[in-house]
Design a protein around this motif. Structure first.
Motif, short mmCIF file in Angstrom:
data_model
loop_
_atom_site.label_atom_id
_atom_site.label_comp_id
_atom_site.label_asym_id
_atom_site.label_seq_id
_atom_site.Cartn_x
_atom_site.Cartn_y
_atom_site.Cartn_z
N THR A 548 1.03 -1.39 0.09
CA THR A 548 -0.02 0.07 0.04
C THR A 548 0.87 1.20 -0.02
N TYR A 549 0.42 2.48 -0.48
CA TYR A 549 0.89 3.61 -0.17
C TYR A 549 -0.11 4.64 0.23
N GLY A 560 -3.99 3.90 -1.36
CA GLY A 560 -4.39 2.69 -2.12
C GLY A 560 -3.23 1.62 -2.29
N GLU A 561 -3.50 1.00 -3.43
CA GLU A 561 -2.52 -0.37 -3.71
C GLU A 561 -1.14 0.08 -4.42
N PHE A 562 -0.31 -0.49 -3.86
CA PHE A 562 0.88 -0.23 -4.44
C PHE A 562 1.82 -1.52 -4.73
N GLU A 563 2.30 -1.67 -6.09
CA GLU A 563 3.07 -2.77 -6.88
C GLU A 563 4.43 -2.47 -7.26
N PHE A 564 5.54 -3.50 -6.97
CA PHE A 564 6.59 -2.94 -7.21
C PHE A 564 7.64 -4.26 -7.94
N GLU A 620 14.75 -9.69 0.37
CA GLU A 620 14.16 -10.89 -0.27
C GLU A 620 12.55 -11.08 0.35
N ASN A 621 12.35 -10.30 1.29
CA ASN A 621 11.01 -10.52 2.00
C ASN A 621 10.15 -9.15 1.85
N SER A 622 10.72 -8.04 1.67
CA SER A 622 9.92 -6.73 1.65
C SER A 622 10.64 -5.60 1.03
N MET A 623 9.90 -4.39 0.73
CA MET A 623 10.57 -3.30 0.19
C MET A 623 9.75 -2.13 0.94
N SER A 624 10.30 -0.84 0.81
CA SER A 624 9.80 0.50 1.20
C SER A 624 10.58 1.59 0.83
N SER A 633 4.63 7.95 0.54
CA SER A 633 5.55 6.71 1.39
C SER A 633 4.58 5.47 0.94
N PHE A 634 5.47 4.42 0.94
CA PHE A 634 4.71 3.44 0.37
C PHE A 634 5.77 2.02 0.89
N SER A 635 4.99 0.66 1.32
CA SER A 635 5.69 -0.41 1.41
C SER A 635 5.06 -1.58 0.94
N ALA A 636 5.69 -2.58 0.83
CA ALA A 636 5.08 -3.90 0.29
C ALA A 636 5.86 -5.09 0.63
#
Length: 640
Positions: A548-549, A560-564, A620-624, A633-636
Motif C-alpha cells: 500500500t501507499y 491505495g494499492e502499490f506494486e513493485f 528478499e522479503n519486503s521493500m519500502s 510513502s509506500f511499503s510492500a
C-alpha cells in the motif's frame, strides 16, 4: 504510460447532432493521415536528435490585466421572496415609484427541475472605483436562487432610462474579487435592458457608456500566440465534432484567473522527461484532454440551444458589437464569441481586442504556429450597413470553408460552470484530467518471431531489432507512430512493425479510435523509451512486491494499492492506484499509474516525473520507500 478508465464505446460509435455553437458540422474525413507503410527502418537516439525549435513571442504586459474595482453601497431594500416550481414562472417587482418597478424575471419550464426560491434585494450605489466608463443606470440587484446553474437560461428585463447617445449593458459584480463580467444581452432599449443567463444568483447592475467612447481601439492584454493554446481544434474521441468552446473557455480561464506564465506552449508535451516536441500537437495529451472534457461539460442539447433560438429572434448586430466593445473596455478581459452559418455549422472563439471596426479573434482552428495562424484574424463590423461581415473558419481545423454570418455575445460564465472549469485545471496539474471520460487502452509489444507479448512500458528492453506493437482496447484502435523528432514514421491497426537502432529509441504512440466510417478519433499519446542492446534479455519478473501507499497533499490524504517489480535486467517498475481520498466523497474509479527506473544492490531509484524521484530499499522479503519531495510513502511484501 498512464492508464485510463474503460468507458462504453457508445461515445465513440454514436455521433449525435449537436446544437449550434458546439463546433458542429462534420465531414466525411477524420484526422488526416498518410498512406500506411508496412515497415520502416528507424532509430534516432537522444544524443543524435535535435528538438524542433519554434521562436514565439511569449512576453505578456503585466499592466494589461482584468480591471477590478469596488462599489460603495447603501442599505438593502427587500423586493421579492417567492417560490418557483419545476414548471417555471414569472416574477415581477411591483414597487411604484421605485427604480426597479416592473423588473421581470422569466423562468422556463425545467430550468430548476426541483424548483427553487428566489430572493431579490436591491442596494443603491453611492460611489465606485471602476473609472469614467462605468456609469450605473440601475441600483445593484442582489439575486439568490440557489447555488446551482439553471438547466435553461433565465431572462431578466431591467427597467432603466437610457439617452439616445448612450449604450447600456448589464454586468455581474463580484464583491470579493472586484470583478465585473458582461452578461448575455438580448435587448438594450431606451427604457430597459434584457439579459439571459444560467447563473442568475449574482449581483447585477446596468451601466451606460457614451457611444463615442466605443469608437476607440481596445487592448485587453490577451495576445494571440501567447495566451491561447498551441494546438489546432481537430476534436477527439470524446468530442468528435470538435472542442472549440472547451479550448477557448479553458484558455480564457487560465488568463482571467491568472494561473501562471503565458499559456502558449506551457503544456506542450506535458510531463515528458525525455524530449520537447513544439511542432507535434498530438502528444499535448493533458492539454488536449482538458479542451475536450471542458467542451463536453456544456449541455449543448438544452440550455445552449434555447439561448441560441432566443438570441436569433431578438439580437441586433450593433448591440452585439457594442456588447463586445463595452465589456472589453470596462473589464479589460477577453470575451467569448459564438458564430453560426445558418446551416447547423457553428464555432466558438475568443474576442481579445478591437481595432477600428474590427474585433480581434483567437480562433482554435488557427494557433499562431500553424498555416494561416500568424495572420491577424478579425470579425469586421460595417457601421454603414450595421452588419457584421461573414467570418471564415469551420467547426474544426479539418473543415475550414464556412462563412459564418451570425455573431453572438456569450457571457463566459453563462455557458459553462466556471468553478467546474477550475477543477478541470486542477485535474490537469495532477495529471488525471480526462482519465474517467476518455476510454482505456494498453500498448502491447513483442519481439519479431516471438509469441511472447507484454505490456509496453518506459525503458522496455527489446530482444530483437524489430518489434511489433499494437493497442489493446474496447474500441477499434488505430496507431500513428513517431520518431524522436516528432515525425510520423508508420501507422496501422494491429501488430505494427517498428525497426530499432542500437541504444535508446524514443518512440511516440498516438492512439486513435476508429469511428463507424473508419475515421481516426484521438484518444491519447505515449512517449516510450525502448532500449535495444543486440542481446536478448529476460523479461520475467525477478521479484514482485504488493502493498500500500499513502500521500498527503495539504489537507487531503489519499491511499491505495502499490506494486513493485524488480527485473533481472536491472530495471524496476512502480505501480499504484488510489482507493480512498479524504477530500472526495462518493465512489470513484481511479486508474493505475506507473513509472520506471533502475535497481542495484538492494536499492532503487525511479523517476516519478520531471522533478520527483521514488527512492527506497528492498530485500528478499519486503521493500519500502518514499518520494524525494512531498509526503508520499509506500511499503510492500514480496509475493513472488
Amino acid at each position: 504510460m498512464r492508464s485510463k478508465w474503460i468507458l462504453s464505446m457508445v461515445i465513440l460509435l454514436i455521433t449525435s447532432v449537436l446544437a449550434p455553437v458546439a463546433c458542429g458540422g462534420g465531414g466525411d474525413d477524420g484526422t488526416p493521415h498518410d498512406k500506411p507503410v508496412s515497415s520502416i527502418t528507424y532509430g534516432v537516439t537522444q544524443d543524435d536528435q535535435d528538438s524542433p525549435e519554434l521562436t514565439l513571442n511569449t512576453e505578456r504586459d503585466p499592466d494589461l490585466r482584468s480591471s477590478t474595482g469596488s462599489l460603495t453601497l447603501g442599505e438593502v431594500t427587500e423586493l421579492i421572496v417567492d417560490e418557483v416550481g419545476p414548471d417555471g414562472g414569472t416574477l415581477i417587482v411591483d414597487a411604484p415609484n421605485y427604480p426597479l418597478d416592473g423588473l421581470t424575471i422569466q423562468v422556463s419550464d425545467g430550468a430548476y427541475p426541483a424548483g427553487t426560491t428566489f430572493e431579490i434585494d436591491s442596494r443603491t450605489v453611492e460611489s465606485h472605483s471602476f473609472g469614467p466608463d462605468f456609469n450605473p443606470a440601475s441600483v445593484l440587484i442582489e439575486i439568490d436562487a440557489g447555488l446551482n446553474l439553471a438547466q435553461d437560461f433565465v431572462t431578466m428585463s431591467i427597467p432603466v432610462q437610457i439617452q439616445p447617445d448612450e449604450f447600456a449593458m448589464a454586468f455581474a459584480y463580484e464583491e470579493e474579487t472586484g470583478v465585473l463580467q458582461g452578461l448575455p444581452l438580448l435587448e438594450s432599449e431606451n427604457d430597459s435592458v434584457r439579459i439571459a443567463t444560467r447563473d442568475i444568483s449574482r449581483d447585477i447592475i446596468v451601466s451606460t457608456v457614451k457611444l463615442d467612447r466605443l469608437d476607440q481601439d481596445i487592448d485587453t492584454g490577451f495576445q494571440h500566440g501567447v495566451d491561447d493554446w498551441q494546438f489546432e481544434n481537430y476534436g477527439s474521441a470524446l468530442s468528435p465534432r470538435g472542442h472549440c468552446a472547451g479550448q477557448s473557455l479553458s484558455a480564457m480561464y487560465y488568463f482571467i484567473e491568472d494561473l501562471g506564465p503565458p499559456l502558449f506552449g506551457r503544456y506542450d508535451n506535458y510531463d515528458n522527461q525525455y524530449i520537447e516536441t513544439p511542432k507535434l500537437q498530438w502528444d499535448d495529451e493533458l492539454a488536449y484532454r482538458l479542451a475536450s472534457v471542458a467542451q463536453e461539460s456544456i449541455d449543448w442539447d438544452a440550455a445552449s440551444r434555447w439561448y441560441w433560438d432566443l438570441f436569433a429572434d431578438e439580437h441586433s448586430d450593433p448591440g452585439v458589437y457594442n456588447a463586445f466593445t463595452y465589456s472589453m473596455l470596462l473589464t479589460n478581459a477577453p470575451q467569448f464569441v459564438g458564430i453560426w452559418s445558418g446551416t447547423a455549422s457553428a464555432h466558438a472563439m475568443i474576442v481579445y481586442g478591437k481595432k477600428g471596426n474590427s474585433l480581434l479573434i483567437s480562433d482554435p482552428n488557427y494557433p499562431i504556429n500553424t498555416s494561416g495562424g500568424a495572420d491577424d484574424r478579425y470579425i469586421d463590423f460595417d457601421p454603414e450597413s450595421e452588419k457584421f461581415e461573414p467570418y471564415n473558419s469551420g467547426p474544426t481545423a479539418d473543415e475550414l470553408d464556412t462563412a459564418y454570418d451570425s455573431i453572438i455575445y456569450f457571457g463566459y460564465k453563462d455557458i459553462i460552470d466556471w468553478q467546474d472549469l477550475g477543477k478541470l485545471w486542477d485535474d490537469l496539474e495532477e495529471g488525471v484530467v480526462g482519465n474517467v471520460e476518455f476510454p482505456d487502452y494498453r500498448l502491447l509489444v513483442r519481439d519479431k518471431d516471438s509469441d511472447v507479448e507484454q505490456e509496453l512500458w518506459n525503458n522496455h528492453k527489446a530482444g530483437a531489432q524489430e518489434i511489433l506493437v499494437r493497442a489493446d482496447a474496447e474500441f477499434t484502435p488505430y496507431l500513428f507512430i513517431y520518431d524522436a523528432n516528432g515525425e510520423r514514421i508508420t501507422e496501422g491497426r494491429t501488430s505494427i512493425p517498428v525497426q530499432l537502432q542500437k541504444g535508446d529509441n524514443f518512440i511516440g504512440f498516438e492512439i486513435n479510435a476508429l469511428d463507424s466510417s473508419d475515421n481516426p478519433l484521438w484518444v491519447g499519446f505515449d512517449w516510450v523509451k525502448i532500449i535495444y542492446e543486440e542481446e536478448t534479455p529476460t523479461v520475467e519478473n525477478e521479484m514482485k512486491y504488493v502493498g500500500t501507499y499513502s500521500i498527503t497533499a495539504g489537507e487531503c490524504t489519499s491511499s491505495g494499492e502499490f506494486e513493485f517489480y524488480i527485473y533481472k535486467s536491472g530495471s524496476a517498475t512502480a505501480k499504484w492506484r488510489k482507493q480512498t481520498d479524504s477530500c472526495q466523497s462518493g465512489f470513484q474509479h481511479y486508474p493505475w499509474q506507473s513509472t520506471y527506473g533502475t535497481h542495484a544492490d538492494g536499492s532503487f531509484n525511479i523517476q516519478m516525473n520531471k522533478s520527483v524521484e521514488l527512492r527506497g530499499t528492498y530485500n528478499e522479503n519486503s521493500m519500502s520507500g518514499s518520494a524525494s519531495s512531498g509526503d508520499f510513502s509506500f511499503s510492500a511484501t514480496r509475493v513472488q
